[in-house]
Enzyme design. Structure first.
Site, PDB file in Angstrom:
ATOM      1  NE  ARG A  91      -7.684   5.568   9.581  1.00 47.66           N
ATOM      2  CZ  ARG A  91      -8.560   5.502  10.573  1.00 47.66           C
ATOM      3  NH1 ARG A  91      -8.971   6.616  11.166  1.00 47.66           N
ATOM      4  NH2 ARG A  91      -9.047   4.345  10.975  1.00 47.66           N
ATOM      5  CG  HIS A 333      -4.989   3.663  11.861  1.00 47.62           C
ATOM      6  ND1 HIS A 333      -4.732   4.956  11.468  1.00 47.62           N
ATOM      7  CD2 HIS A 333      -6.010   3.743  12.762  1.00 47.62           C
ATOM      8  CE1 HIS A 333      -5.542   5.780  12.101  1.00 47.62           C
ATOM      9  NE2 HIS A 333      -6.330   5.079  12.896  1.00 47.62           N
ATOM     10  CB  CYS A 334      -2.978   2.572   6.082  1.00 47.33           C
ATOM     11  SG  CYS A 334      -1.458   3.087   6.900  1.00 47.33           S
ATOM     12  CG  MET A 335      -6.143  -1.899   5.979  1.00 47.77           C
ATOM     13  SD  MET A 335      -7.527  -2.533   6.957  1.00 47.77           S
ATOM     14  CE  MET A 335      -8.321  -3.579   5.773  1.00 47.77           C
TER      15      MET A 335
END
Length: 348
Positions: A91, A333-335
């Protein structure tokens, strides 16, 4: 009126990128559990669009292929990309997508390891290497000499950007830049003509300096889902209540308040040293026809899923067990990083 538009996550997508954790990396102590989560995400995405999987070498690719057997992954929609990377949080390292006079461009902002916290030479080069690998066809890369991570900005697709002052004004990103200089950069690169700043709130254990994608997310141009806490004994209570009050004061372009959807924060999940890990439901991923929502085996899981469903009436709400991911201080969401339909994703 600017011709540049930062593309919101809910618009039609061509692909989602993930970077598979290596056996020798930071996730090594929990690798089996983490790979189960990755496999669940891979299956959910590949049923709906192309899945790009970054891997380190042929052996790593073979291992991933074995793991994905009999998991419901659509092999015809999986593209492996052998590329070096330091960490799996794409992300913040993959390019952001914008329209410029109707043409998709991939923005390669500078990455400095979340303010110099980690070694990041390969992550800083990830966006350029992805484009050079040919997976985006002729879609151009635009290098931007400004530190910005994808998790730090949200858009309604109409020129509004939502962000946090704790991250973007932190001197560990762009020293010497004040609010006006940062707003000018966001206007120039993302076509933002409205910047909505949140000055409060941070998930305990978060090492990104309060990325907005852990706190508040546009579900549409009218609706924002946000991390909330009603437990006065929780250290999150006061700062998240202050953030909630700020969100209540924000206005849409026509002067109306936003429709706000509170997402409860789970009970504390701690690591082996007793430190709280940053579990929030705001870290969901929107894909074609679905929203993948992180869950943590907590009673609040069902509340978050129920509250998000009306925000996305035309999409399936898909829970993904993400407790293994937060051991390295990020979630769903971060990955992951989505790319729009016109980005020209293809097999290199």
């Amino acid at each position: 009126m600017t011709s540049i538009r930062f593309i919101p996550e809910w618009e039609k997508q061509s692909a989602v990128l993930i970077a598979w954790p290596p056996g020798s990396g930071d996730f090594a102590p929990w690798l089996g559990d983490v790979e189960q989560t990755y496999a669940a995400i891979a299956a959910a995405v590949s049923r709906r669009e192309t899945l790009l999987i970054a891997c380190l070498d042929p052996a790593h690719e073979r291992r991933i292929g074995e793991i994905l057997k009999n998991t419901g992954v659509d092999d015809n929609r999986v593209v492996f990309i052998r590329i070096p990377y330091d960490d799996i949080w794409v992300r913040d390292t993959a390019p952001l997508s914008r329209l410029n006079d109707g043409r998709v461009e991939l923005l390669d902002f500078r990455f400095n390891g979340w303010g110099g916290k980690y070694e990041c030479a390969d992550d800083a080069a990830l966006a350029a290497r992805l484009v050079a690998a040919g997976i985006f066809g002729r879609t151009p890369r635009v290098a931007v000499d400004f530190v910005l991570e994808g998790g730090s900005v949200e858009t309604d697709g109409l020129g509004t950007v939502l962000t946090t002052s704790h991250c973007l004004l932190n001197p560990n990103r762009n020293p010497g830049y004040g609010r006006s200089e940062i707003e000018a950069c966001l206007s120039e690169t993302l076509g933002a003509d409205r910047i909505l700043w949140l000055d409060h709130g941070k998930a305990e254990g978060d090492d990104t300096d309060a990325h907005v994608d852990t706190l508040a997310r546009f579900c549409s141009e009218h609706t924002i889902a946000y991390t909330a806490c009603d437990d006065e004994s929780d250290p999150h209570h006061a700062p998240l209540k202050a953030m909630e009050r700020q969100l209540q004061d924000l206005k849409q372009r026509d002067g109306r308040p936003y429709t706000l959807v509170p997402l409860p924060i789970p009970q504390p999940i701690r690591d082996e040293e007793g430190r709280r890990l940053p579990a929030t439901y705001a870290n969901f991923l929107i894909v074609n026809g679905a929203v993948l929502v992180p869950v943590y085996g907590d009673p609040a899981d069902s509340v978050a899923l129920e509250r998000l469903a009306p925000c996305f009436p035309d999409r399936e709400i898909v829970p993904i067990r993400c407790t293994p991911l937060i051991h390295q201080y990020g979630s769903l969401h971060c990955m992951s990083m989505q790319f729009p339909e016109a980005a020209g994703v293809s097999r290199p």
